[in-house]
Design a protein around this motif. Structure first.
Motif, PDB file in Angstrom:
ATOM      1  N   HIS A 196       0.840  -1.192   0.000  1.00  0.00           N
ATOM      2  CA  HIS A 196       0.000   0.000   0.000  1.00  0.00           C
ATOM      3  C   HIS A 196       0.879   1.247   0.000  1.00  0.00           C
ATOM      4  CE1 HIS A 196      -3.495   2.443   0.613  1.00  0.00           C
ATOM      5  NE2 HIS A 196      -3.029   2.951   1.739  1.00  0.00           N
ATOM      6  N   ASN A 197       0.544   2.182  -0.898  1.00  0.00           N
ATOM      7  CA  ASN A 197       1.354   3.403  -1.039  1.00  0.00           C
ATOM      8  C   ASN A 197       2.812   3.059  -1.292  1.00  0.00           C
ATOM      9  OD1 ASN A 197      -0.871   5.078  -0.604  1.00  0.00           O
ATOM     10  ND2 ASN A 197      -0.596   5.007   1.617  1.00  0.00           N
ATOM     11  N   PHE A 198       3.020   2.136  -2.207  1.00  0.00           N
ATOM     12  CA  PHE A 198       4.354   1.634  -2.529  1.00  0.00           C
ATOM     13  C   PHE A 198       5.369   2.744  -2.769  1.00  0.00           C
ATOM     14  CE2 PHE A 198       7.274   0.517  -6.049  1.00  0.00           C
ATOM     15  CZ  PHE A 198       8.065  -0.398  -5.382  1.00  0.00           C
ATOM     16  N   GLU A 199       6.525   2.583  -2.152  1.00  0.00           N
ATOM     17  CA  GLU A 199       7.646   3.495  -2.365  1.00  0.00           C
ATOM     18  C   GLU A 199       8.851   2.690  -2.830  1.00  0.00           C
ATOM     19  OE1 GLU A 199       7.605   6.651  -2.212  1.00  0.00           O
ATOM     20  OE2 GLU A 199       5.657   7.000  -1.262  1.00  0.00           O
ATOM     21  N   PRO A 200       9.690   3.255  -3.692  1.00  0.00           N
ATOM     22  CA  PRO A 200      10.855   2.521  -4.202  1.00  0.00           C
ATOM     23  C   PRO A 200      11.808   2.054  -3.109  1.00  0.00           C
ATOM     24  CG  PRO A 200      10.444   4.480  -5.509  1.00  0.00           C
ATOM     25  CD  PRO A 200       9.543   4.562  -4.320  1.00  0.00           C
ATOM     26  N   THR A 201      11.779   2.684  -1.931  1.00  0.00           N
ATOM     27  CA  THR A 201      12.697   2.301  -0.860  1.00  0.00           C
ATOM     28  C   THR A 201      12.192   1.092  -0.067  1.00  0.00           C
ATOM     29  OG1 THR A 201      11.607   3.906   0.571  1.00  0.00           O
ATOM     30  CG2 THR A 201      13.591   4.632  -0.559  1.00  0.00           C
ATOM     31  N   PHE A 202      11.073   0.517  -0.496  1.00  0.00           N
ATOM     32  CA  PHE A 202      10.482  -0.616   0.214  1.00  0.00           C
ATOM     33  C   PHE A 202      11.496  -1.735   0.436  1.00  0.00           C
ATOM     34  CE2 PHE A 202       8.121  -4.323   1.005  1.00  0.00           C
ATOM     35  CZ  PHE A 202       8.232  -5.201  -0.051  1.00  0.00           C
ATOM     36  N   SER A 203      12.353  -2.013  -0.515  1.00  0.00           N
ATOM     37  CA  SER A 203      13.384  -3.048  -0.351  1.00  0.00           C
ATOM     38  C   SER A 203      14.458  -2.826  -1.395  1.00  0.00           C
ATOM     39  CB  SER A 203      12.770  -4.445  -0.504  1.00  0.00           C
ATOM     40  OG  SER A 203      12.320  -4.621  -1.838  1.00  0.00           O
ATOM     41  N   GLU A 204      15.452  -3.693  -1.409  1.00  0.00           N
ATOM     42  CA  GLU A 204      16.479  -3.588  -2.436  1.00  0.00           C
ATOM     43  C   GLU A 204      15.816  -3.550  -3.798  1.00  0.00           C
ATOM     44  OE1 GLU A 204      18.373  -5.806   1.019  1.00  0.00           O
ATOM     45  OE2 GLU A 204      16.454  -5.763  -0.024  1.00  0.00           O
ATOM     46  N   ILE A 205      16.348  -2.702  -4.681  1.00  0.00           N
ATOM     47  CA  ILE A 205      15.680  -2.455  -5.947  1.00  0.00           C
ATOM     48  C   ILE A 205      15.499  -3.727  -6.754  1.00  0.00           C
ATOM     49  CG2 ILE A 205      17.824  -1.894  -7.191  1.00  0.00           C
ATOM     50  CD1 ILE A 205      14.341  -0.291  -7.688  1.00  0.00           C
ATOM     51  N   TRP A 206      16.459  -4.661  -6.693  1.00  0.00           N
ATOM     52  CA  TRP A 206      16.322  -5.877  -7.487  1.00  0.00           C
ATOM     53  C   TRP A 206      15.239  -6.794  -6.963  1.00  0.00           C
ATOM     54  CZ3 TRP A 206      17.265  -9.932  -4.289  1.00  0.00           C
ATOM     55  CH2 TRP A 206      18.173  -9.754  -3.234  1.00  0.00           C
ATOM     56  N   GLU A 207      14.861  -6.622  -5.706  1.00  0.00           N
ATOM     57  CA  GLU A 207      13.789  -7.456  -5.167  1.00  0.00           C
ATOM     58  C   GLU A 207      12.430  -7.035  -5.722  1.00  0.00           C
ATOM     59  OE1 GLU A 207      13.806  -7.569  -0.971  1.00  0.00           O
ATOM     60  OE2 GLU A 207      15.542  -8.890  -0.838  1.00  0.00           O
ATOM     61  N   ARG A 208      12.332  -5.828  -6.253  1.00  0.00           N
ATOM     62  CA  ARG A 208      11.054  -5.366  -6.788  1.00  0.00           C
ATOM     63  C   ARG A 208      10.941  -5.597  -8.286  1.00  0.00           C
ATOM     64  NH1 ARG A 208       8.082  -6.470  -3.410  1.00  0.00           N
ATOM     65  NH2 ARG A 208       6.558  -5.723  -4.888  1.00  0.00           N
ATOM     66  N   ASP A 209      11.913  -6.282  -8.890  1.00  0.00           N
ATOM     67  CA  ASP A 209      11.814  -6.710 -10.280  1.00  0.00           C
ATOM     68  C   ASP A 209      11.550  -5.580 -11.268  1.00  0.00           C
ATOM     69  OD1 ASP A 209      11.985  -9.455  -9.462  1.00  0.00           O
ATOM     70  OD2 ASP A 209       9.912  -9.275  -8.812  1.00  0.00           O
ATOM     71  N   PRO A 210      12.376  -4.550 -11.286  1.00  0.00           N
ATOM     72  CA  PRO A 210      12.149  -3.462 -12.227  1.00  0.00           C
ATOM     73  C   PRO A 210      12.226  -3.954 -13.670  1.00  0.00           C
ATOM     74  CG  PRO A 210      14.373  -3.352 -11.340  1.00  0.00           C
ATOM     75  CD  PRO A 210      13.637  -4.391 -10.538  1.00  0.00           C
ATOM     76  N   GLY A 211      11.370  -3.421 -14.499  1.00  0.00           N
ATOM     77  CA  GLY A 211      11.432  -3.750 -15.916  1.00  0.00           C
ATOM     78  C   GLY A 211      10.779  -5.061 -16.290  1.00  0.00           C
ATOM     79  N   GLN A 212      10.088  -5.720 -15.346  1.00  0.00           N
ATOM     80  CA  GLN A 212       9.486  -7.010 -15.659  1.00  0.00           C
ATOM     81  C   GLN A 212       7.968  -6.937 -15.676  1.00  0.00           C
ATOM     82  OE1 GLN A 212      11.031 -10.260 -13.397  1.00  0.00           O
ATOM     83  NE2 GLN A 212      13.150  -9.795 -13.880  1.00  0.00           N
ATOM     84  N   THR A 213       7.418  -5.750 -15.803  1.00  0.00           N
ATOM     85  CA  THR A 213       5.973  -5.602 -15.734  1.00  0.00           C
ATOM     86  C   THR A 213       5.264  -6.032 -17.020  1.00  0.00           C
ATOM     87  OG1 THR A 213       6.229  -3.277 -16.353  1.00  0.00           O
ATOM     88  CG2 THR A 213       6.033  -3.779 -14.007  1.00  0.00           C
ATOM     89  N   ASP A 214       6.017  -6.391 -18.076  1.00  0.00           N
ATOM     90  CA  ASP A 214       5.376  -6.893 -19.289  1.00  0.00           C
ATOM     91  C   ASP A 214       4.632  -8.195 -19.014  1.00  0.00           C
ATOM     92  OD1 ASP A 214       6.353  -4.781 -20.712  1.00  0.00           O
ATOM     93  OD2 ASP A 214       7.971  -5.888 -21.681  1.00  0.00           O
ATOM     94  N   HIS A 215       4.979  -8.833 -17.930  1.00  0.00           N
ATOM     95  CA  HIS A 215       4.367 -10.121 -17.594  1.00  0.00           C
ATOM     96  C   HIS A 215       3.199  -9.959 -16.630  1.00  0.00           C
ATOM     97  CE1 HIS A 215       7.959 -11.691 -19.508  1.00  0.00           C
ATOM     98  NE2 HIS A 215       8.666 -10.919 -18.705  1.00  0.00           N
ATOM     99  N   VAL A 216       2.827  -8.719 -16.360  1.00  0.00           N
ATOM    100  CA  VAL A 216       1.779  -8.423 -15.382  1.00  0.00           C
ATOM    101  C   VAL A 216       0.562  -7.839 -16.088  1.00  0.00           C
ATOM    102  CG1 VAL A 216       1.183  -7.035 -13.368  1.00  0.00           C
ATOM    103  CG2 VAL A 216       3.477  -8.027 -13.574  1.00  0.00           C
TER     104      VAL A 216
END
Length: 245
Positions: A196-216
């Motif tokens: 909720h109210n996601f912020e980029p600092t939520f965890s290590e950037i690689w844990e949030r899978d940047p650039g993989q939203t084509d599969h969502v």
């Protein structure tokens, strides 16, 4: 934060598949943080490292192998049962029962499954505390996956084969986009759960899978509201506009 779901696009779904941690319960519950700390402690004790150094190793294994457990098994041949028992020895009272989620799950047509990289005991305890355990037909855990974690393709194949699931008639809910790559390729509809109210600092950037939203297909920070919006009864309320040809 929600892609407005169209109930009609879920009308064909007969099998509903949910990840557990940070998916069925919200990230702000901080339940998984307890497991994360237990894993750091396990690595520190096993390798005789400081907690700071152990955490670096832990996260390297997570990134390289998909789970800390898989990395420890491949590198150090640890006892998986011992690891799973120790890292899931946590306080589940942090989870707040979610009646709205229980009601939404109960009204979904078809079968419901928990598909987790954790073990069955952890999934049962968490789901019971949330008040949703009885809404699921079964739990597919890391043991059922023969200790091969998501996002390994063989694990999804094993899951689908075990329950005779047609990917084209199913949907998967996950908090990690990389774990939706194979489901999307198999033909499943995919929903990404974010804090909720996601912020980029939520965890290590690689844990949030940047650039993989084509599969969502959809993104939401409120699972209960999302499910409620696609319940069969909502279809009649959202009749699509007619298009002249």
């Amino acid at each position: 934060m929600t892609n407005q779901p169209d109930p009609l696009s879920f009308a064909h779904v007969t099998d509903w598949v949910f990840d557990l941690d940070n998916t069925l319960y919200p990230h702000h519950s901080n339940l998984f943080s307890q497991i994360d700390m237990k894993m750091t402690g396990y690595v520190a004790d096993l390798l005789k490292l400081s907690r700071a150094d152990a955490r670096i190793v832990q996260k390297q294994f997570y990134k390289e192998y998909g789970t800390t457990l898989k990395g420890l098994m491949d590198r150090y041949d640890i006892d998986s049962d011992d690891f799973l028992q120790k890292v899931h020895d946590i306080d589940y009272s942090w989870l707040v029962p979610d009646p709205s989620l229980t009601i939404a799950l109960r009204q979904l047509p078809g079968r419901k499954f928990i598909f987790t990289n954790g073990d069955r005991g952890h999934a049962e305890r968490a789901a019971r505390q949330l008040g949703v355990l009885d809404e699921f037909d079964d739990i597919f855990d890391i043991v059922a996956a023969q200790l091969m974690p998501k996002p390994e393709r063989a694990t999804y194949d094993r899951f689908l084969d075990l329950y005779k699931i047609d990917p084209g008639c199913s949907v998967m809910f996950e908090d990690l986009a990389r774990n939706l790559i194979e489901p999307k390729a198999l033909g499943m509809k995919t929903v990404l759960i974010v804090p909720h109210n996601f912020e980029p600092t939520f965890s290590e950037i690689w844990e949030r899978d940047p650039g993989q939203t084509d599969h969502v297909d959809y993104v939401t920070d409120n699972l209960s509201a999302f499910l409620s919006a696609i319940l069969p009864g909502q279809v009649d309320r959202q009749v699509p506009a007619q298009v002249e040809e």
